[in-house]
Motif scaffolding. Structure first.
Motif, mmCIF file in Angstrom:
data_model
loop_
_atom_site.group_PDB
_atom_site.id
_atom_site.type_symbol
_atom_site.label_atom_id
_atom_site.label_comp_id
_atom_site.label_asym_id
_atom_site.label_seq_id
_atom_site.Cartn_x
_atom_site.Cartn_y
_atom_site.Cartn_z
ATOM 1 N N HIS A 14 62.808 4.820 -19.250
ATOM 2 C CA HIS A 14 61.819 4.443 -18.251
ATOM 3 C C HIS A 14 62.412 3.301 -17.432
ATOM 4 O O HIS A 14 63.130 2.450 -17.965
ATOM 5 C CB HIS A 14 60.516 4.006 -18.916
ATOM 6 N N ASP B 70 62.302 3.361 -23.317
ATOM 7 C CA ASP B 70 61.089 4.169 -23.202
ATOM 8 C C ASP B 70 60.013 3.409 -22.432
ATOM 9 O O ASP B 70 60.176 2.226 -22.118
ATOM 10 C CB ASP B 70 60.569 4.596 -24.582
ATOM 11 N N ARG B 71 58.937 4.098 -22.115
ATOM 12 C CA ARG B 71 57.844 3.525 -21.340
ATOM 13 C C ARG B 71 57.212 2.325 -22.053
ATOM 14 O O ARG B 71 56.888 1.314 -21.429
ATOM 15 C CB ARG B 71 56.772 4.581 -21.046
ATOM 16 N N TRP C 293 58.809 3.933 -13.352
ATOM 17 C CA TRP C 293 59.331 5.267 -13.058
ATOM 18 C C TRP C 293 59.804 5.937 -14.337
ATOM 19 O O TRP C 293 60.511 5.320 -15.138
ATOM 20 C CB TRP C 293 60.542 5.174 -12.122
ATOM 21 N N ASP C 294 59.451 7.192 -14.527
ATOM 22 C CA ASP C 294 60.094 7.991 -15.555
ATOM 23 C C ASP C 294 61.502 8.311 -15.059
ATOM 24 O O ASP C 294 61.742 8.384 -13.855
ATOM 25 C CB ASP C 294 59.325 9.293 -15.804
#
Length: 96
Positions: A2, A54-55, A84-85
């Motif tokens: 992410h 990761d997010r 943003w992914d």
């Protein structure tokens, strides 16, 4: 993965921000899930493109003390934070 894109303006010249930037970079390297940062500057506009594992790690950083410190700094204003992914399969083709 992410990504975060954080931008702000500064009333402090970029050259005068170097030592603070080094200290910030040292603290950033210890953030769980942090992968990399690209530092951005264009006159009084500053920021970075951050990559996290990761997010959850990105959101923890966004809501944590380092970003809070930037927001509270009297010389910094006009913050924008976007998450943003990451498309890892296409990124692999361009050495991301």
């Amino acid at each position: 993965m992410h990504a975060l894109h954080i931008t702000f303006t500064s009333s402090v010249p970029a050259e005068a921000m170097h030592d603070g930037g080094v200290a910030f970079a040292e603290a950033l390297r210890a953030v769980p899930g942090f992968v990399a940062k690209t530092w951005l500057v264009d006159g009084s506009h500053h920021g970075g493109f951050y990559l996290f594992t990761d997010r959850a790690a990105a959101e923890a950083y966004r809501d944590g003390p380092l970003v809070a410190g930037l927001r509270e700094h009297p010389a910094f204003a006009d913050f924008e934070v976007r998450g943003w992914d990451v498309n890892e399969s296409l990124g692999a083709l361009t050495h991301a």
